[in-house]
Scaffold this motif. Structure first.
Motif, PDB file in Angstrom:
ATOM      1  N   LEU A 184       0.838  -1.186   0.000  1.00 12.30           N
ATOM      2  CA  LEU A 184       0.000   0.000   0.000  1.00 12.30           C
ATOM      3  C   LEU A 184       0.877   1.242   0.000  1.00 12.30           C
ATOM      4  CD1 LEU A 184      -2.694  -0.958   2.688  1.00 12.30           C
ATOM      5  CD2 LEU A 184      -2.664  -1.507   0.254  1.00 12.30           C
ATOM      6  N   THR A 185       0.416   2.262  -0.685  1.00 17.20           N
ATOM      7  CA  THR A 185       1.141   3.523  -0.686  1.00 17.20           C
ATOM      8  C   THR A 185       0.920   4.255   0.638  1.00 17.20           C
ATOM      9  OG1 THR A 185      -0.748   4.623  -1.728  1.00 17.20           O
ATOM     10  CG2 THR A 185       0.969   3.734  -3.186  1.00 17.20           C
ATOM     11  N   LEU A 186       1.753   5.275   0.872  1.00 15.80           N
ATOM     12  CA  LEU A 186       1.673   5.994   2.142  1.00 15.80           C
ATOM     13  C   LEU A 186       0.311   6.648   2.328  1.00 15.80           C
ATOM     14  CD1 LEU A 186       3.034   7.087   4.689  1.00 15.80           C
ATOM     15  CD2 LEU A 186       3.888   9.011   3.319  1.00 15.80           C
ATOM     16  N   ASP A 187      -0.226   7.237   1.290  1.00 12.41           N
ATOM     17  CA  ASP A 187      -1.517   7.899   1.442  1.00 12.41           C
ATOM     18  C   ASP A 187      -2.630   6.909   1.769  1.00 12.41           C
ATOM     19  OD1 ASP A 187      -1.416   6.676  -0.980  1.00 12.41           O
ATOM     20  OD2 ASP A 187      -2.263   8.334  -2.133  1.00 12.41           O
ATOM     21  N   LEU A 188      -2.534   5.698   1.242  1.00 16.67           N
ATOM     22  CA  LEU A 188      -3.550   4.687   1.562  1.00 16.67           C
ATOM     23  C   LEU A 188      -3.384   4.180   2.990  1.00 16.67           C
ATOM     24  CD1 LEU A 188      -5.933   3.070   0.618  1.00 16.67           C
ATOM     25  CD2 LEU A 188      -4.382   1.401  -0.405  1.00 16.67           C
ATOM     26  N   TRP A 189      -2.144   4.021   3.450  1.00 18.62           N
ATOM     27  CA  TRP A 189      -1.926   3.629   4.849  1.00 18.62           C
ATOM     28  C   TRP A 189      -2.507   4.684   5.795  1.00 18.62           C
ATOM     29  CZ3 TRP A 189      -1.088  -0.930   6.578  1.00 18.62           C
ATOM     30  CH2 TRP A 189      -0.306  -1.860   5.907  1.00 18.62           C
ATOM     31  N   VAL A 190      -2.196   5.944   5.552  1.00 19.42           N
ATOM     32  CA  VAL A 190      -2.670   7.013   6.430  1.00 19.42           C
ATOM     33  C   VAL A 190      -4.190   7.096   6.410  1.00 19.42           C
ATOM     34  CG1 VAL A 190      -2.653   9.505   6.795  1.00 19.42           C
ATOM     35  CG2 VAL A 190      -0.535   8.325   6.209  1.00 19.42           C
ATOM     36  N   THR A 191      -4.765   7.008   5.224  1.00 17.68           N
ATOM     37  CA  THR A 191      -6.227   7.078   5.119  1.00 17.68           C
ATOM     38  C   THR A 191      -6.894   5.912   5.835  1.00 17.68           C
ATOM     39  OG1 THR A 191      -6.000   8.177   2.972  1.00 17.68           O
ATOM     40  CG2 THR A 191      -8.150   7.238   3.509  1.00 17.68           C
ATOM     41  N   SER A 192      -6.353   4.718   5.679  1.00 16.33           N
ATOM     42  CA  SER A 192      -6.926   3.537   6.352  1.00 16.33           C
ATOM     43  C   SER A 192      -6.850   3.696   7.860  1.00 16.33           C
ATOM     44  CB  SER A 192      -6.184   2.281   5.910  1.00 16.33           C
ATOM     45  OG  SER A 192      -6.269   2.094   4.517  1.00 16.33           O
ATOM     46  N   GLY A 193      -5.676   4.141   8.385  1.00 14.48           N
ATOM     47  CA  GLY A 193      -5.554   4.337   9.832  1.00 14.48           C
ATOM     48  C   GLY A 193      -6.535   5.356  10.359  1.00 14.48           C
ATOM     49  N   CYS A 194      -6.702   6.453   9.656  1.00 13.09           N
ATOM     50  CA  CYS A 194      -7.656   7.479  10.085  1.00 13.09           C
ATOM     51  C   CYS A 194      -9.080   6.947  10.113  1.00 13.09           C
ATOM     52  CB  CYS A 194      -7.559   8.692   9.162  1.00 13.09           C
ATOM     53  SG  CYS A 194      -6.001   9.606   9.283  1.00 13.09           S
TER      54      CYS A 194
ATOM     55  N   GLY B 260     -14.023   3.624  15.044  1.00 16.21           N
ATOM     56  CA  GLY B 260     -14.068   3.308  16.475  1.00 16.21           C
ATOM     57  C   GLY B 260     -14.798   4.375  17.265  1.00 16.21           C
ATOM     58  N   PHE B 261     -14.560   5.633  16.929  1.00 14.29           N
ATOM     59  CA  PHE B 261     -15.257   6.723  17.606  1.00 14.29           C
ATOM     60  C   PHE B 261     -16.754   6.675  17.325  1.00 14.29           C
ATOM     61  CE2 PHE B 261     -17.008  11.026  17.050  1.00 14.29           C
ATOM     62  CZ  PHE B 261     -16.965  11.479  18.357  1.00 14.29           C
ATOM     63  N   VAL B 262     -17.139   6.416  16.081  1.00 15.64           N
ATOM     64  CA  VAL B 262     -18.558   6.353  15.725  1.00 15.64           C
ATOM     65  C   VAL B 262     -19.251   5.220  16.481  1.00 15.64           C
ATOM     66  CG1 VAL B 262     -20.172   5.928  13.831  1.00 15.64           C
ATOM     67  CG2 VAL B 262     -18.213   7.420  13.473  1.00 15.64           C
ATOM     68  N   ILE B 263     -18.599   4.069  16.590  1.00 14.38           N
ATOM     69  CA  ILE B 263     -19.201   2.931  17.305  1.00 14.38           C
ATOM     70  C   ILE B 263     -19.398   3.270  18.779  1.00 14.38           C
ATOM     71  CG2 ILE B 263     -18.857   0.522  17.965  1.00 14.38           C
ATOM     72  CD1 ILE B 263     -19.600   0.979  15.034  1.00 14.38           C
ATOM     73  N   TRP B 264     -18.391   3.939  19.384  1.00 16.13           N
ATOM     74  CA  TRP B 264     -18.540   4.315  20.804  1.00 16.13           C
ATOM     75  C   TRP B 264     -19.704   5.277  21.004  1.00 16.13           C
ATOM     76  CZ3 TRP B 264     -17.998   9.208  23.003  1.00 16.13           C
ATOM     77  CH2 TRP B 264     -18.055   9.250  24.401  1.00 16.13           C
TER      78      TRP B 264
END
Length: 736
Positions: free
Chosen positions: A367-377, A383-387
């Motif tokens: 995966l490219t860096l932008d895809l890694w960052v986007t996936s992590g975000c 997780g916040f939405v589920i909480w």
């Protein structure tokens, strides 16, 4: 017939012109492709041309003085024929040509001038009394200058049309264009000084001067052809073509001249270009004889560059050039090229490095860096939405703050392996998680496939993929010595000190082996045919980018040469046949696709561009779920928001407190609130108030002693609540 030109203008008397056409017809020069134009020397006295001579003049084009039709002309011709045949009964043709009509009009003009002058003074001065000839003894009229002035200014409409003089010359303002067909001629148009070429003498719709052929009628050329001749042809008895070939020190697969040749003598070259030219000449519709000459100095070196070689054709020293000559715009301005017989374009070639994937961080490459960052975000965001959606109605998402955070993000990241154990209660949360799991599934499967490819397949990657990278790192680049490619590289921004030349495939490979750090090169620029040959010999290189579009190699001929069209047609015939493939295989020049670097080497990492639609979908779903949840929460507690007895800040704090608490209306929390007490499954709920029940009556079969021993009813306290003992007793009684 030994000339290239096929256009001839005949300016002769009818007698001599007829003989010329007879001889031309005998030699086959009155056929298709020839153009013959006759002047007024023949057309104005057309009646003198024998009708039998018309057979050898078919398709001839001519111009003659136009004689407009008029009633006066018809009347005069009728009277003239009657009078002429009466005086000369042996003549058959009594028609007057333009010269006869001009003579009549000239006599009429002179009479008009004399009439204006008058007849009062016609005295003559004898200029020479001792004249030795009769002409010298003629007298000179005293009214001569006045008569000339009146005659020059006389203009009228005569039998030949508008009659007048300009600077002492007869003015012929209109010419008719004729075409000889059959036993006569037919008019195809007119020429006038003001409007040029016109089909009819009707100037109402004519706007300006024209030389367009479309204003003429149909012209039938020699050979009964209606196709406009080119005006040039192949000389039938011309000397053999003198063809120049460039001697080369490298890339001799294209052109190779034997060593030790005598200057200005014929040579027998070999190579790819020579074989193609020989095949093209065999495909010509007629035989063309030619000899090859090396363009070299006495020391067997090339006598200049390729531009100098092409100049020799322009100067007429050679009839053609055959070799690896590229078709470039500035060269086409003074010579003609045939259609190209090779692929076109200038490309960039770089070495290939083998990626053995021994990097410890190879797992990040799929995966490219932008895809890694986007996936992590998005993992954090989900997780916040589920909480937000679950913590008020689900015990699994409640507890201390750190427990809240840990559980929420554990649930989000656990979807990678689908190992989450927490049960979701909210329908909105379930809706978001379903879409999120679909996105995670695609991401995981794509990552797995890309990583498997990286680890199991040997990857071939170019060392450089972009020209800007070469410029940024200040790398050395190579170009073919003596080629126009040097100018293209300089226009790309490379400094002359960073450019190295090469003459052969071995030179190019040696420069690549040294590398840019050791006075070698990191990339090479050249035309596709040369690079195809290089790649066929050395396989550890690749074409990564097309730099410029050119038309490939072509054969050079003088400007306007009639051979160009026929040779181009023959080139197409050879290219489309099997002979071209045989020549390419013989010289190891294979066809290749060199359109762009992305067709040969592409990125192996998956980028955000392939998945942004999925992230957009799950983002919209999550935001929509949050909007619905917040709307319902605010509507449910609108009374708190409308309470004006407390400040806005207190209302906000109160809403946050309610948001942090459990939702008492949630079906998952089975707590029963009772006004005085409560229990749940037989367990006393601390702090709950339970109403005191009356003691059960002693059954009849119970002995009186047992009944007497039963405790008395405990009095209520001051608040009316039961004592602890009574409370526990009643609870046990109820349970029993």
């Amino acid at each position: 017939m030994t000339m290239q030109t096929r256009v001839f203008i005949v300016h002769m008397t009818p007698e001599l012109g007829s003989h010329v056409f007879d001889k031309a017809n005998e030699r086959g020069m009155m056929g298709e492709g020839y153009v013959w134009i006759i002047t007024t020397g023949m057309t104005n006295v057309w009646s003198l041309v024998n009708r039998l001579d018309m057979d050898s003049m078919q398709g001839v084009l001519g111009v003659r003085t136009y004689i407009p039709k008029s009633k006066a002309l018809d009347s005069f011709q009728l009277r003239w024929k009657r009078k002429f045949l009466q005086d000369n009964p042996s003549y058959v043709n009594a028609d007057l040509d333009i010269f006869g009509l001009w003579a009549y009009d000239a006599t009429f003009a002179l009479a008009m001038a004399v009439e204006k002058l008058g007849t009062t003074n016609f005295n003559f001065d004898v200029s020479n009394a001792n004249a030795r000839t009769d002409l010298e003894s003629f007298g000179v009229s005293q009214n001569g200058p006045k008569l000339i002035q009146l005659l020059s200014s006389t203009r009228f409409r005569g039998l030949s049309g508008e009659f007048g003089f300009i600077n002492g010359q007869l003015d012929s303002s209109v010419f008719q264009i004729i075409n000889v067909n059959g036993n006569g001629e037919r008019g195809v148009g007119f020429w006038t000084p003001k409007y040029g070429v016109v089909k009819k003498l009707d100037f109402r719709n004519v706007t300006g001067y024209s030389t367009s052929k479309s204003n003429l009628g149909t012209i039938i050329w020699p050979g009964d052809s209606q196709v406009d001749p080119k005006g040039l042809g192949i000389p039938m008895y011309r000397k053999r073509l003198k063809i120049a070939v460039p001697p080369k020190n490298g890339f001799r697969e294209f052109v190779s001249v034997p060593a030790g040749t005598i200057p200005n003598s014929t040579v027998t070259p070999t190579g790819y270009c020579i074989d193609v030219f020989n095949a093209v000449m065999k495909a010509m519709p007629y035989k063309v004889s030619y000899d090859f000459y090396a363009f070299e100095k006495p020391d067997c070196e090339m006598a200049g560059d390729y531009n100098d070689l092409i100049d020799q054709v322009f100067y007429g020293n050679y009839d053609a050039v055959v070799g690896d000559v590229s078709i470039v715009a500035n060269r086409s301005s003074y010579v003609d090229f045939t259609l190209p017989f090779t692929e076109s374009g200038v490309v960039m070639v770089v070495p290939i490095r083998t990626d053995l994937n021994k990097n410890a961080w190879v797992f990040l490459k799929p995966l490219t860096l932008d895809l890694w960052v986007t996936s992590g975000c998005f993992f954090v965001f989900i997780g916040f939405v589920i909480w937000v959606l679950e913590h008020r109605v689900n015990e699994n998402f409640r507890g201390p703050l750190l427990y809240h955070i840990g559980t929420s993000y554990w649930f989000s990241f656990a979807t990678i392996t689908f190992s989450q154990r927490e049960r979701l209660v909210s329908n909105l949360a379930r809706f978001v998680v379903v879409i999120w799991c679909f996105v995670v599934l695609i991401l995981v499967q794509s990552y797995t496939a890309s990583l498997a490819s990286l680890l199991t397949v040997q990857q071939l990657q170019p060392t450089v993929t972009d020209v800007n990278e070469l410029l940024r790192k200040k790398e050395n680049v190579g170009y073919h010595d003596g080629s126009f490619v040097q100018g293209i590289i300089q226009r790309l921004g490379f400094d002359l000190s960073k450019m190295k030349n090469f003459n052969s495939t071995d030179d190019l490979n040696e420069l690549f082996t040294k590398g840019s750090a050791n006075n070698g090169i990191a990339a090479a620029f050249d035309e596709i045919p040369y690079m195809k040959l290089f790649l066929a010999k050395y396989g550890n290189y690749t074409i990564v980018k097309s730099i410029s579009k050119i038309d490939g190699f072509g054969f050079v001929f003088p400007k306007g040469s009639p051979l160009v069209a026929d040779v181009s047609t023959a080139v197409l015939t050879v290219i489309e046949g099997d002979r071209m493939m045989q020549i390419e295989e013989a010289w190891s020049i294979k066809q290749t696709n060199c359109s762009d670097s992305r067709t040969s080497v592409s990125s192996r990492s998956l980028g955000l561009g392939s998945f942004w639609g999925l992230f957009l979908m799950v983002g919209v779903a999550a935001i929509l779920a949050l909007i619905i949840f917040v709307s319902e929460f605010l509507y449910e507690h609108k009374d708190v928001l409308r309470n004006t007895e407390i400040s806005v800040w207190d209302r906000i704090l109160e809403m946050l407190k309610i948001f942090d608490d459990r939702d008492p209306n949630a079906h998952t929390f089975k707590e029963t609130e009772i006004r005085e007490g409560g229990h749940y499954d037989g367990v006393r709920i601390r702090g709950a108030k339970v109403p005191v029940e009356e003691p059960a009556e002693v059954p009849a079969e119970v002995p009186v002693e047992a009944a007497a021993e039963a405790p008395a009813e405990a009095p209520d306290d001051i608040n009316g609540t039961a004592s602890p003992e009574t409370e526990i007793h009643h609870a046990n009684t109820n349970n029993s």
